[in-house]
Design an enzyme around this catalytic site. Structure first.
Site, PDB file in Angstrom:
ATOM      1  N   ARG A  24       0.832  -1.197   0.000  1.00  0.00           N
ATOM      2  CA  ARG A  24       0.000   0.000   0.000  1.00  0.00           C
ATOM      3  C   ARG A  24       0.868   1.249   0.000  1.00  0.00           C
ATOM      4  NH1 ARG A  24      -1.668   1.727   6.084  1.00  0.00           N
ATOM      5  NH2 ARG A  24       0.200   0.986   7.162  1.00  0.00           N
ATOM      6  N   THR A 134      12.895   3.283   8.364  1.00  0.00           N
ATOM      7  CA  THR A 134      12.375   2.646   7.165  1.00  0.00           C
ATOM      8  C   THR A 134      12.613   3.516   5.937  1.00  0.00           C
ATOM      9  OG1 THR A 134      10.641   1.593   8.478  1.00  0.00           O
ATOM     10  CG2 THR A 134      10.327   1.657   6.099  1.00  0.00           C
ATOM     11  N   LYS A 161      12.185  -1.234   2.227  1.00  0.00           N
ATOM     12  CA  LYS A 161      10.996  -1.855   1.645  1.00  0.00           C
ATOM     13  C   LYS A 161      11.290  -2.262   0.203  1.00  0.00           C
ATOM     14  CE  LYS A 161       7.976  -1.310   5.044  1.00  0.00           C
ATOM     15  NZ  LYS A 161       7.258  -2.429   5.681  1.00  0.00           N
ATOM     16  N   ASP A 189      12.377  -5.735   3.855  1.00  0.00           N
ATOM     17  CA  ASP A 189      10.996  -6.133   4.117  1.00  0.00           C
ATOM     18  C   ASP A 189      10.264  -6.197   2.787  1.00  0.00           C
ATOM     19  OD1 ASP A 189       8.481  -6.664   5.005  1.00  0.00           O
ATOM     20  OD2 ASP A 189       8.238  -4.836   6.181  1.00  0.00           O
ATOM     21  N   GLU A 217      12.479  -9.877   5.798  1.00  0.00           N
ATOM     22  CA  GLU A 217      11.187 -10.014   6.467  1.00  0.00           C
ATOM     23  C   GLU A 217      10.089 -10.361   5.467  1.00  0.00           C
ATOM     24  OE1 GLU A 217       8.338  -7.016   9.088  1.00  0.00           O
ATOM     25  OE2 GLU A 217      10.482  -6.611   8.902  1.00  0.00           O
ATOM     26  N   ASP A 242       6.375 -11.910   9.504  1.00  0.00           N
ATOM     27  CA  ASP A 242       5.620 -10.748   9.976  1.00  0.00           C
ATOM     28  C   ASP A 242       4.126 -11.006   9.781  1.00  0.00           C
ATOM     29  OD1 ASP A 242       4.431  -8.354  10.599  1.00  0.00           O
ATOM     30  OD2 ASP A 242       5.484  -7.163   9.117  1.00  0.00           O
ATOM     31  N   LYS A 266       3.808  -7.441  16.349  1.00  0.00           N
ATOM     32  CA  LYS A 266       3.150  -6.138  16.300  1.00  0.00           C
ATOM     33  C   LYS A 266       1.891  -6.190  17.153  1.00  0.00           C
ATOM     34  CE  LYS A 266       4.900  -4.928  11.719  1.00  0.00           C
ATOM     35  NZ  LYS A 266       4.582  -4.755  10.274  1.00  0.00           N
TER      36      LYS A 266
END
Length: 356
Positions: A24, A134, A161, A189, A217, A242, A266
């Protein structure tokens, strides 16, 4: 010390810049804040964010769960019977992990305030940790520039990312490595963005290029556990779950079957601090280290994650940079580059009473 009422309000929090992942792109967040009040007027606060693509929770569903089954479960309960109250939150409805996390955080804040302790102290830790920063997914040159800026800002660990375009991912990491010192750690990730075979090919190529990847990840789809194990068994780089990890039963399955090398906990996925403690302890008993992470969240829920992480010895990695992406200044935490110092006041160290 009877719980008298539960209140909910919604806050709109714009980001400084868009946050891009393989799943997203976010330009702002909606944070649902909850306040739980005792009969003597003492309050505790918590928060949750809707993340359709991960938890499936919406603002409307979080609010409905908090004002419906969760409120009914805890009203007239005694906060000093703390574990019972926490369990009632988890048992009152199916799913709704974000709403449960918000209530769990508020109850922890309230109980720590009642005992006049910072939450991290109540949980058995000290109030200092170090987070990564990040770098959102983008063109290689843009990502490299953002990584370089983060290093200049004092971050020693970067979480990159990848995954929305596997053909670009090697170029992205090469571009970043060319712009930052070799001493800076890089975590990847993929947010479920690769197939198992793509993941093995890409990770092996990065290993051969000696790009210095600390961990990767969630390389494959959350429910593709065999694919996750396929990757874990065929690369040298540690693989972390995750989106595959929500519950204690998930944790037990992942670590006992050696599907991954590491777990990312999380609060929004597992339902709060009490459940997070279970996940971290299951992993610890099986020799698997954990990361504490967050969604794109407000300071309120990220601070709760930080207090939990400071108090559990099996949290070895920290990904709690979300408040730095917000236009508003962080609360309850003092950031100095990647170093986080939790404020030394009872509870979470964030007050909201005057705003309700």
């Amino acid at each position: 010390m009877i719980i008298r009422e539960l209140y909910v309000k919604q806050r709109h929090l714009p980001l400084r810049v868009p946050f891009k992942t393989a799943l997203r792109t976010a330009v702002d967040i909606e944070s649902l804040e909850v306040m739980i009040e005792l009969e003597n007027g003492l309050t505790g606060i918590g928060a949750a964010v809707p993340t359709w693509v991960i938890t499936g929770d919406s603002s409307e569903s979080i609010k409905a769960a908090l004002l419906g089954p969760i409120r009914s479960a805890i009203i007239d309960e005694d906060i000093t019977n703390f574990k019972k109250v926490l369990k009632k939150v988890q048992k009152c409805c199916i799913g709704n992990t974000s709403a449960k996390a918000a209530a769990d955080i508020a109850l922890h804040d309230l109980y720590a305030r009642l005992l006049q302790l910072p939450l991290y102290a109540l949980l058995g830790g000290k109030g200092t940790i170090e987070t990564d920063m990040t770098v959102g997914v983008d063109d290689p040159d843009v990502m490299a520039a953002n990584a370089e800026k983060s290093v200049k800002d004092g971050f020693k660990v970067l979480k990159i990312k990848v995954g929305n375009d596997p053909t670009l991912d090697i170029a992205r990491i090469q571009a970043i490595r060319e712009r930052i010192p070799a001493t800076i750690k890089i975590r990847l990730d993929a947010n479920q963005g690769w197939t198992p075979k793509e993941a093995v090919r890409l990770i092996r190529e990065m290993e051969n290029l000696e790009l210095g990847i600390e961990l990767v990840e969630q390389p494959v789809h959350a429910r593709d556990l065999e694919g996750l194990k396929f990757v874990t068994d065929r690369v040298n780089t540690p693989i972390m779950a995750d989106e595959s990890l929500f519950s204690a039963s998930d944790a037990l399955m992942l670590v006992s079957g050696r599907y991954v090398d590491l777990l990312n906990i999380k609060l929004m996925k597992c339902g709060g601090i009490d459940e997070a403690i279970k996940l971290a302890s299951i992993a610890e008993a099986n020799g698997i280290a954990c990361m504490i992470g967050s969604m794109m969240e407000s300071s309120l829920s990220v601070a709760a994650a930080a207090h939990f992480a400071a108090g559990h010895p099996n949290i070895k990695f920290y990904d709690l940079d979300a408040p730095l992406w917000l236009v508003e200044e962080p609360e309850g935490m003092l950031y100095n580059g990647g170093n986080i110092q939790l404020v030394d006041v009872p509870g979470l160290g964030i007050t909201r009473e005057k705003e309700w």
